[in-house]
Design a protein around this motif. Structure first.
Motif, PDB file in Angstrom:
ATOM      1  N   GLU A  28       0.811  -1.219   0.000  1.00  0.00           N
ATOM      2  CA  GLU A  28       0.000   0.000   0.000  1.00  0.00           C
ATOM      3  C   GLU A  28       0.847   1.275   0.000  1.00  0.00           C
ATOM      4  OE1 GLU A  28      -2.882  -0.022  -0.853  1.00  0.00           O
ATOM      5  OE2 GLU A  28      -3.946   1.710  -0.043  1.00  0.00           O
ATOM      6  N   ARG A  29       1.956   1.252   0.753  1.00  0.00           N
ATOM      7  CA  ARG A  29       2.809   2.445   0.833  1.00  0.00           C
ATOM      8  C   ARG A  29       3.392   2.780  -0.546  1.00  0.00           C
ATOM      9  NH1 ARG A  29       4.278   4.707   5.705  1.00  0.00           N
ATOM     10  NH2 ARG A  29       3.487   3.151   7.148  1.00  0.00           N
ATOM     11  N   THR A  30       3.900   1.738  -1.221  1.00  0.00           N
ATOM     12  CA  THR A  30       4.491   1.951  -2.543  1.00  0.00           C
ATOM     13  C   THR A  30       3.420   2.398  -3.530  1.00  0.00           C
ATOM     14  OG1 THR A  30       5.970   0.128  -2.035  1.00  0.00           O
ATOM     15  CG2 THR A  30       5.916   0.834  -4.331  1.00  0.00           C
ATOM     16  N   ARG A  31       2.259   1.744  -3.465  1.00  0.00           N
ATOM     17  CA  ARG A  31       1.177   2.083  -4.403  1.00  0.00           C
ATOM     18  C   ARG A  31       0.771   3.559  -4.251  1.00  0.00           C
ATOM     19  NH1 ARG A  31      -4.275   2.528  -5.030  1.00  0.00           N
ATOM     20  NH2 ARG A  31      -4.641   2.509  -2.777  1.00  0.00           N
ATOM     21  N   ILE A  32       0.597   4.000  -2.991  1.00  0.00           N
ATOM     22  CA  ILE A  32       0.162   5.389  -2.751  1.00  0.00           C
ATOM     23  C   ILE A  32       1.233   6.373  -3.233  1.00  0.00           C
ATOM     24  CG2 ILE A  32      -0.374   7.075  -0.916  1.00  0.00           C
ATOM     25  CD1 ILE A  32      -2.683   5.223  -1.300  1.00  0.00           C
ATOM     26  N   LYS A  33       2.517   6.008  -2.979  1.00  0.00           N
ATOM     27  CA  LYS A  33       3.616   6.896  -3.402  1.00  0.00           C
ATOM     28  C   LYS A  33       3.619   7.021  -4.935  1.00  0.00           C
ATOM     29  CE  LYS A  33       8.097   6.012  -2.627  1.00  0.00           C
ATOM     30  NZ  LYS A  33       9.251   5.555  -1.921  1.00  0.00           N
ATOM     31  N   LEU A  34       3.496   5.883  -5.612  1.00  0.00           N
ATOM     32  CA  LEU A  34       3.497   5.887  -7.086  1.00  0.00           C
ATOM     33  C   LEU A  34       2.282   6.627  -7.640  1.00  0.00           C
ATOM     34  CD1 LEU A  34       4.546   2.332  -8.302  1.00  0.00           C
ATOM     35  CD2 LEU A  34       5.497   4.517  -9.025  1.00  0.00           C
ATOM     36  N   LEU A  35       1.128   6.400  -7.004  1.00  0.00           N
ATOM     37  CA  LEU A  35      -0.101   7.050  -7.468  1.00  0.00           C
ATOM     38  C   LEU A  35       0.055   8.572  -7.369  1.00  0.00           C
ATOM     39  CD1 LEU A  35      -2.981   6.389  -8.456  1.00  0.00           C
ATOM     40  CD2 LEU A  35      -3.723   6.386  -6.067  1.00  0.00           C
ATOM     41  N   ASP A 328     -11.666   5.760  12.412  1.00  0.00           N
ATOM     42  CA  ASP A 328     -11.124   6.857  11.616  1.00  0.00           C
ATOM     43  C   ASP A 328      -9.688   7.168  12.021  1.00  0.00           C
ATOM     44  OD1 ASP A 328     -13.472   6.889  10.366  1.00  0.00           O
ATOM     45  OD2 ASP A 328     -14.271   8.649  11.392  1.00  0.00           O
ATOM     46  N   LEU A 329      -9.325   6.793  13.263  1.00  0.00           N
ATOM     47  CA  LEU A 329      -7.928   6.983  13.673  1.00  0.00           C
ATOM     48  C   LEU A 329      -7.015   6.157  12.790  1.00  0.00           C
ATOM     49  CD1 LEU A 329      -8.239   6.959  17.540  1.00  0.00           C
ATOM     50  CD2 LEU A 329      -7.958   8.907  16.050  1.00  0.00           C
ATOM     51  N   GLY A 330      -7.562   5.114  12.191  1.00  0.00           N
ATOM     52  CA  GLY A 330      -6.786   4.273  11.285  1.00  0.00           C
ATOM     53  C   GLY A 330      -6.332   5.020  10.049  1.00  0.00           C
ATOM     54  N   TYR A 331      -6.891   6.184   9.801  1.00  0.00           N
ATOM     55  CA  TYR A 331      -6.461   6.966   8.647  1.00  0.00           C
ATOM     56  C   TYR A 331      -4.976   7.291   8.734  1.00  0.00           C
ATOM     57  CZ  TYR A 331     -10.896   8.038   6.402  1.00  0.00           C
ATOM     58  OH  TYR A 331     -12.061   7.959   5.711  1.00  0.00           O
ATOM     59  N   ASP A 332      -4.475   7.385   9.984  1.00  0.00           N
ATOM     60  CA  ASP A 332      -3.047   7.613  10.169  1.00  0.00           C
ATOM     61  C   ASP A 332      -2.233   6.692   9.299  1.00  0.00           C
ATOM     62  OD1 ASP A 332      -2.211   8.528  13.562  1.00  0.00           O
ATOM     63  OD2 ASP A 332      -2.271   9.654  11.707  1.00  0.00           O
ATOM     64  N   ARG A 333      -2.681   5.436   9.260  1.00  0.00           N
ATOM     65  CA  ARG A 333      -1.928   4.422   8.526  1.00  0.00           C
ATOM     66  C   ARG A 333      -2.070   4.586   7.027  1.00  0.00           C
ATOM     67  NH1 ARG A 333      -1.242   0.321  12.825  1.00  0.00           N
ATOM     68  NH2 ARG A 333      -1.712   1.718  14.520  1.00  0.00           N
ATOM     69  N   ALA A 334      -3.148   5.229   6.579  1.00  0.00           N
ATOM     70  CA  ALA A 334      -3.327   5.423   5.140  1.00  0.00           C
ATOM     71  C   ALA A 334      -2.806   6.800   4.733  1.00  0.00           C
ATOM     72  CB  ALA A 334      -4.793   5.276   4.778  1.00  0.00           C
ATOM     73  N   GLY A 335      -2.285   7.548   5.693  1.00  0.00           N
ATOM     74  CA  GLY A 335      -1.636   8.804   5.352  1.00  0.00           C
ATOM     75  C   GLY A 335      -2.487  10.047   5.519  1.00  0.00           C
ATOM     76  N   ASP A 336      -3.779   9.909   5.902  1.00  0.00           N
ATOM     77  CA  ASP A 336      -4.601  11.110   6.041  1.00  0.00           C
ATOM     78  C   ASP A 336      -4.549  11.602   7.489  1.00  0.00           C
ATOM     79  OD1 ASP A 336      -7.989  11.991   5.106  1.00  0.00           O
ATOM     80  OD2 ASP A 336      -6.469  13.085   6.181  1.00  0.00           O
ATOM     81  N   ARG A 337      -3.500  12.336   7.800  1.00  0.00           N
ATOM     82  CA  ARG A 337      -3.282  12.715   9.188  1.00  0.00           C
ATOM     83  C   ARG A 337      -4.269  13.781   9.654  1.00  0.00           C
ATOM     84  NH1 ARG A 337       0.804  10.201  11.136  1.00  0.00           N
ATOM     85  NH2 ARG A 337       2.068   9.102   9.629  1.00  0.00           N
ATOM     86  N   SER A 338      -4.774  14.585   8.721  1.00  0.00           N
ATOM     87  CA  SER A 338      -5.646  15.666   9.158  1.00  0.00           C
ATOM     88  C   SER A 338      -6.924  15.098   9.779  1.00  0.00           C
ATOM     89  CB  SER A 338      -5.991  16.574   7.988  1.00  0.00           C
ATOM     90  OG  SER A 338      -6.593  15.813   6.973  1.00  0.00           O
TER      91      SER A 338
END
Ligand SMILES: C[S@@+](CC[C@H](N)C(=O)[O-])C[C@H]1O[C@@H](n2cnc3c(N)ncnc32)[C@H](O)[C@@H]1O
Length: 356
Positions: A28-35, A328-338
């Motif tokens: 997921e990390r690589t995919r999001i970075k590439l996207l 929603d705290l799990g968003y941290d892991r998907a990168g949406d810190r706000s």
């Protein structure tokens, strides 16, 4: 830098976003970075007129998806490649209409077209046959009038953000005093059912890893208690059902709460999971007091701060020493810190003793 230099720089960035051996899609990390890198490149290559048109014509794509769903075109193609003529005779629709709808579907990659005018399935065609995906397309299209009314609503109210759940563009568009969920539950029960099917699968996800795979729930379930888990506003109970599938041995009570119309509409749910009609704006019932975990999944983002305070305050009055879990705290892991930090702030406001 000239446009050409910017584009060259972005192409280099795209190359360096992936190292040999990376799993480019499943990690997921690589995919999001590439996207992100690819989207930057697409934005730099897009002319301004194309950029505006892609936004203003977006609703047309959504409409075509719904027509394709209504005609069952994805289901037809997933079972066998077909021509527009064949699809027209199965569905009774004009062949020219099928061609136009399919032209859009080919453009967005939801189906493929071969030289002889035969349409066949792509991985997206299969996704489009999932009930939760069909329901998501339908439910979001159903709400387009609210977006359409929002500029007028804001103009009339002096461009102030809504402060209550009953004075928003929704009430303005639908001419109701009910909040949106109660409106659907009471006035448009069929739409509420579609919404719940949508929430069961959220476009066929997983948009993020199930929370019980990263939250230490086994420590909580190991403690002997009457009520282990309360899924507040849990819809059809798909989160609790997932938890029970992951931990089938759990003995304590597992409870799903939601508006009465939603609870009554639940079709399939393990008998170990209790169904509890409950309005989260009212105090939590005595029977859930002392529960080990209260889950709020996809809830707080729907409401203004004062309503979140009421929801959280009702939970605070009911919980004993257990944790309060918001997925929603799990968003941290998907990168949406706000989103994560805004949610945390709400907890801290209402649960100061839990400040970490
Ligand atoms: C965005 S959905 C989230 C459903 C579920 N938690 C999930 O993650 O799939 C919001 C849920 O809140 C419920 N809801 C809205 N207002 C409510 C209220 N006053 N009391 C209880 N549930 C409510 C809706 O019926 C809906 O199921």
């Amino acid at each position: 830098m000239s446009s050409s230099e910017v584009i060259r720089h972005l192409i280099e960035g795209l190359h360096s976003s992936a190292t040999p051996g990376d799993d480019l899609y499943s990690d997921e990390r690589t995919r999001i970075k590439l996207l992100g890198a690819a989207q930057g490149l697409v934005a730099a290559l897009t002319r301004p007129d194309e950029a505006v048109a892609s936004i203003t014509h977006g609703a047309g794509r959504h409409m075509c998806l719904q027509v394709a769903n209504d005609l069952g075109l994805f289901d037809l193609i997933v079972s066998k490649s077909r021509s527009a003529h064949e699809m027209a005779s199965v569905t009774g629709a004009d062949e020219k209409l099928i061609v136009r709808i399919m032209r859009m579907m080919v453009a967005v990659g939801f189906v493929e077209q071969s030289g002889d005018g035969v349409y066949s399935a792509t991985p997206m065609t299969r996704v489009m046959t999932l009930p939760s995906v069909k329901a998501g397309v339908e439910h979001t299209l159903e709400g387009l009038d609210i977006l359409q009314s929002t500029p007028e609503y804001l103009k009339k109210n002096g461009y102030h953000l809504p402060r209550t759940m009953t004075d928003t563009p929704f009430q303005f568009a639908r001419k109701t005093e009910l909040d949106n969920h109660k409106y659907y539950a009471e006035v448009r029960p069929e739409t509420m059912k579609t919404f719940q099917v949508f929430m069961d699968g959220l476009y066929g996800g997983p948009a993020r890893a199930p929370w019980w795979t990263w939250y230490p729930i086994e420590d909580v379930l190991a403690v002997d208690s009457d009520v282990a888990f309360v899924d507040v506003a849990g819809g059809n109970g798909h989160q609790t059902a997932g938890l029970l599938r992951a931990y089938p041995g759990v003995k304590s009570r597992l409870i799903v709460q939601d508006l009465p119309e939603v609870i009554e509409g639940i079709k399939v749910l393990d008998s170990h999971i209790e169904r509890m009609p409950y309005d989260f704006l009212t105090p939590q019932p005595e029977t859930v007091k002392g529960a080990r975990v209260f889950l709020l999944s996809n809830i707080l983002h729907d409401h203004p701060d004062n309503v979140c305070h009421t929801i959280l305050g009702n939970i605070r009055a009911a919980y004993d020493s257990g944790p309060l879990q918001d997925t929603d705290l799990g968003y941290d892991r998907a990168g949406d810190r706000s989103t994560a930090s805004a949610t945390r702030q709400r907890y801290h406001d209402v649960l100061p003793e839990r400040r970490s």
